[in-house]
Structures are given as C-alpha cells and as structure tokens.
Scaffold this motif. Structure first.
Motif, short mmCIF file in Angstrom:
data_model
loop_
_atom_site.label_atom_id
_atom_site.label_comp_id
_atom_site.label_asym_id
_atom_site.label_seq_id
_atom_site.Cartn_x
_atom_site.Cartn_y
_atom_site.Cartn_z
N LEU A 220 32.97 85.14 58.68
CA LEU A 220 31.73 84.36 58.75
C LEU A 220 30.64 85.12 58.00
O LEU A 220 30.41 86.30 58.27
N SER A 221 29.98 84.43 57.07
CA SER A 221 28.84 85.00 56.35
C SER A 221 27.61 84.19 56.69
O SER A 221 27.62 82.95 56.57
N ALA A 222 26.55 84.86 57.11
CA ALA A 222 25.31 84.19 57.51
C ALA A 222 24.15 84.73 56.68
O ALA A 222 24.08 85.93 56.41
N HIS A 223 23.25 83.84 56.31
CA HIS A 223 22.01 84.19 55.60
C HIS A 223 20.84 83.70 56.45
O HIS A 223 20.78 82.52 56.80
N VAL A 224 19.92 84.58 56.79
CA VAL A 224 18.70 84.20 57.48
C VAL A 224 17.61 84.07 56.44
O VAL A 224 17.29 85.05 55.75
N ARG A 225 17.01 82.88 56.33
CA ARG A 225 16.11 82.58 55.22
C ARG A 225 14.64 82.72 55.57
O ARG A 225 13.80 82.89 54.68
N ALA A 226 14.31 82.60 56.86
CA ALA A 226 12.90 82.68 57.26
C ALA A 226 12.81 82.87 58.77
O ALA A 226 13.76 82.58 59.50
N LEU A 227 11.66 83.35 59.22
CA LEU A 227 11.40 83.46 60.65
C LEU A 227 11.21 82.05 61.22
O LEU A 227 10.37 81.29 60.72
N PRO A 228 11.96 81.68 62.25
CA PRO A 228 11.85 80.32 62.77
C PRO A 228 10.59 80.12 63.61
O PRO A 228 10.13 81.03 64.30
N GLU A 229 10.05 78.91 63.54
CA GLU A 229 8.95 78.52 64.41
C GLU A 229 9.47 78.27 65.82
O GLU A 229 10.63 77.95 66.01
N PRO A 230 8.62 78.43 66.84
CA PRO A 230 9.05 78.10 68.20
C PRO A 230 9.47 76.64 68.30
O PRO A 230 8.98 75.78 67.57
N GLY A 231 10.38 76.39 69.25
CA GLY A 231 10.82 75.02 69.48
C GLY A 231 12.30 74.83 69.23
O GLY A 231 13.04 75.77 68.93
N TRP A 232 12.75 73.59 69.35
CA TRP A 232 14.15 73.25 69.15
C TRP A 232 14.58 73.48 67.70
O TRP A 232 13.79 73.28 66.77
N LEU A 233 15.83 73.88 67.54
CA LEU A 233 16.46 73.98 66.22
C LEU A 233 17.33 72.75 66.00
O LEU A 233 17.83 72.13 66.95
N ARG A 234 17.53 72.40 64.73
CA ARG A 234 18.48 71.35 64.36
C ARG A 234 19.59 72.01 63.56
O ARG A 234 19.32 72.75 62.62
N VAL A 235 20.84 71.72 63.94
CA VAL A 235 21.99 72.41 63.37
C VAL A 235 23.00 71.37 62.87
O VAL A 235 23.26 70.37 63.54
N ARG A 236 23.55 71.63 61.69
CA ARG A 236 24.57 70.75 61.14
C ARG A 236 25.74 71.57 60.61
O ARG A 236 25.54 72.55 59.89
N HIS A 237 26.97 71.16 60.98
CA HIS A 237 28.19 71.77 60.47
C HIS A 237 28.95 70.72 59.66
O HIS A 237 29.06 69.56 60.09
N ARG A 238 29.47 71.14 58.51
CA ARG A 238 30.25 70.24 57.67
C ARG A 238 31.44 70.98 57.07
O ARG A 238 31.40 72.19 56.89
N THR A 239 32.49 70.24 56.75
CA THR A 239 33.62 70.81 56.03
C THR A 239 34.04 69.84 54.93
O THR A 239 33.78 68.63 55.02
N ARG A 240 34.66 70.38 53.90
CA ARG A 240 35.16 69.55 52.80
C ARG A 240 36.67 69.67 52.64
O ARG A 240 37.31 68.73 52.17
N PHE A 241 37.22 70.82 53.01
CA PHE A 241 38.63 71.04 52.75
C PHE A 241 39.35 71.60 53.98
O PHE A 241 38.88 72.55 54.60
N VAL A 242 40.47 70.99 54.30
CA VAL A 242 41.37 71.49 55.34
C VAL A 242 42.70 71.73 54.63
O VAL A 242 43.34 70.79 54.18
N ALA A 243 43.08 72.99 54.52
CA ALA A 243 44.27 73.32 53.75
C ALA A 243 44.85 74.65 54.22
O ALA A 243 44.11 75.56 54.64
N GLY A 244 46.17 74.75 54.17
CA GLY A 244 46.84 76.01 54.50
C GLY A 244 46.63 76.45 55.93
O GLY A 244 46.65 77.65 56.22
N GLY A 245 46.41 75.50 56.83
CA GLY A 245 46.20 75.85 58.23
C GLY A 245 44.82 76.40 58.52
O GLY A 245 44.58 76.94 59.61
N MET A 246 43.88 76.25 57.56
CA MET A 246 42.52 76.76 57.74
C MET A 246 41.52 75.73 57.22
O MET A 246 41.89 74.79 56.51
#
Length: 272
Positions: A220-246
């Motif tokens: 897992l590689s993560a990049h933190v781009r900015a200090l978040p403002e207080p409050g709820w976060l919105r999160v989205r996960h997406r995939t494009r390829f399922v191959a080789g059991g991964m």
C-alpha cells in the motif's frame, strides 16, 4: 503512553512508548481485526504515529509505502524507525513493525511539515460528490457475518453511497467502486495520521464485484496532500483490473472543504 494520556480510542490504539534508539513499544488491539489479521490502514497509522514521534519537527506523512509481510495480531509489538535522510523540508525513514521474531510490516516513508507547504490544491477532476449523509446507508447495518469478520468497522462511522451497497443484501451490482462518508469515533477530527487509516477503511471494492471476504493487502502506497479541515471525510475506492488472483485498489479522500487530502493505491489478494 507518554506524558499526556490520549483522549480518544484511535489515539490510544496508535500510541507508542519510546524505548530508545528509534524503538517504540506498543500494544496492538483486537478492536482493529479484519479477517485473519489487523486492518492494514490501522497498522499504517500506528507506524505513522511512531515515525511522527521520531521526527517531531516534521510530523506529517507525505508519502509512505508499506509491504505487509505477515498478519499482525493483537498483543505486544515493536516499531523501529531508522532515519535514512534528514532534510530541511522533508526527511526519509525506514520503519518496521515486529511481533517477537516476526516482521509484520516494513515501510519507507517521507515526512515533513504540511503547514510549511503551499496550500494551493489544484484539481483536474471534480471533488467527490455523495448523497447527503441522511440518505446514505450506515455501516452499522452491515450483515452479521461482515461484522464478525471485520469488527474494526465499529471503530468509526461509515455511511455508504446507497447505490453501492448491493453486496450487503447479497445482490452486488458488479460495479468496481465503493464510496461513503467517514468519521472516527469520539468526534475525533481528521489529521494526517488518521488519513493513513482512512485510505484503507472501506470494505474491499471486490465486495460489490460479488467477491466478499478478507482481501489481504500485499503493498500500500499513500500520499497525504494537505492538512484536512475538521468534519466528515468523503472516501472513494475504485479498481480497474482483477488479474492473477489480485486486484489494485485506488483511493481518494476529500475533506469538508472539498480538498483532496489523501490518495493511495494498494495491491491486494482476492478473497478466498
């Protein structure tokens, strides 16, 4: 651990105690279990907490890449932090999470002080839009088998996009996306360490592809781009390829001010 006792569950669970020469002791809680080990985002946040303690003048993760060597379990653990380069704006360390003789996770991270970076987030895409929270589906309504497999989802509030919860009723849409509102318990506001958890907090996107179950993270590689403002976060996960059991899973995290505050990509094994 330390002089000031943490006041929230998350801060207590990622707290570390220095034992000298870049070593930190901690106690891993079973509260963060998912499948056969502890959640990868929690482990990343724990490692991030130890690195922050080592680099107090540069407290914020900028980029961190972690390899999950073996499943972490509840109990005593040690984090070692090895400074590789100390710079004026950023510093780089190698870090490792161990339990006894077993390496659980190893990572390379670059840290800095996000307050010293330009606050000029520019976008080539629109911010993530979600239905109002009252129209979303709470994670507390997840099927009992999901709660049993992943008790860590009780550690935060998660409100799923109503069009992406078919998996919960045994009718996955076949779509390659999961998104929702996210907030830690105890009204704990987001910060860069919490963002390391947020990038791995949603169920695997494979749930909506009709492939439920534990999906162990390989890297897992993560990049933190900015200090978040207080409050709820919105999160989205997406995939494009399922191959080789991964499959790859791309994540983006947006704060209450419509700012992209974190991104990640992970490679994970398909559920068995």
């Amino acid at each position: 651990m330390g002089q000031d006792a943490p006041t929230t569950e998350f801060d207590r669970d990622v707290a570390v105690e220095p034992t000298g020469e870049g070593r930190y002791r901690t106690e891993l809680s079973d509260r963060w279990r998912v499948g056969g080990g502890l959640n990868g985002g929690f482990q990343l946040a724990l490692l991030g907490s130890a690195i922050r303690a080592e680099l107090s003048a540069q407290p914020d993760p900028i980029a961190i890449s972690a390899y999950y060597v073996s499943p972490a379990v509840a109990g005593d653990a040690e984090v070692t932090v090895d400074l590789r380069r100390r710079g004026r704006r950023t510093s780089t360390v190698a870090a490792e999470l161990r339990q006894g003789d077993a390496v659980r996770m190893t990572a390379l991270a670059t840290y800095g002080d996000l307050r010293a970076f330009p606050d000029d987030v520019k976008l080539s895409d629109e911010p993530l839009r979600l239905p109002p929270r009252e129209e979303c589906v709470p994670g507390s309504l997840a099927p009992p088998e999901v709660k049993e497999m992943a008790p860590f989802i009780e550690r935060f509030e998660l409100l799923f996009h109503p069009d992406q919860v078919g998996w919960a009723g045994g009718r996955p849409s076949g779509g390659a996306e999961l998104s929702g509102w996210f907030r830690l318990r105890d009204d704990r506001e987001p910060d860069p360490i919490a963002l390391l958890l947020a990038v791995d907090a949603l169920p695997p996107v494979t749930f909506e592809l009709g492939l439920p179950g534990w999906a162990p993270t390989v890297e897992l590689s993560a990049h933190v781009r900015a200090l978040p403002e207080p409050g709820w976060l919105r999160v989205r996960h997406r995939t494009r390829f399922v191959a080789g059991g991964m499959f790859e899973e791309d994540c983006e995290v947006w704060d209450a001010a419509d700012r992209l505050v974190a991104q990640s990509r992970q490679l994970a094994l398909l559920p068995q």
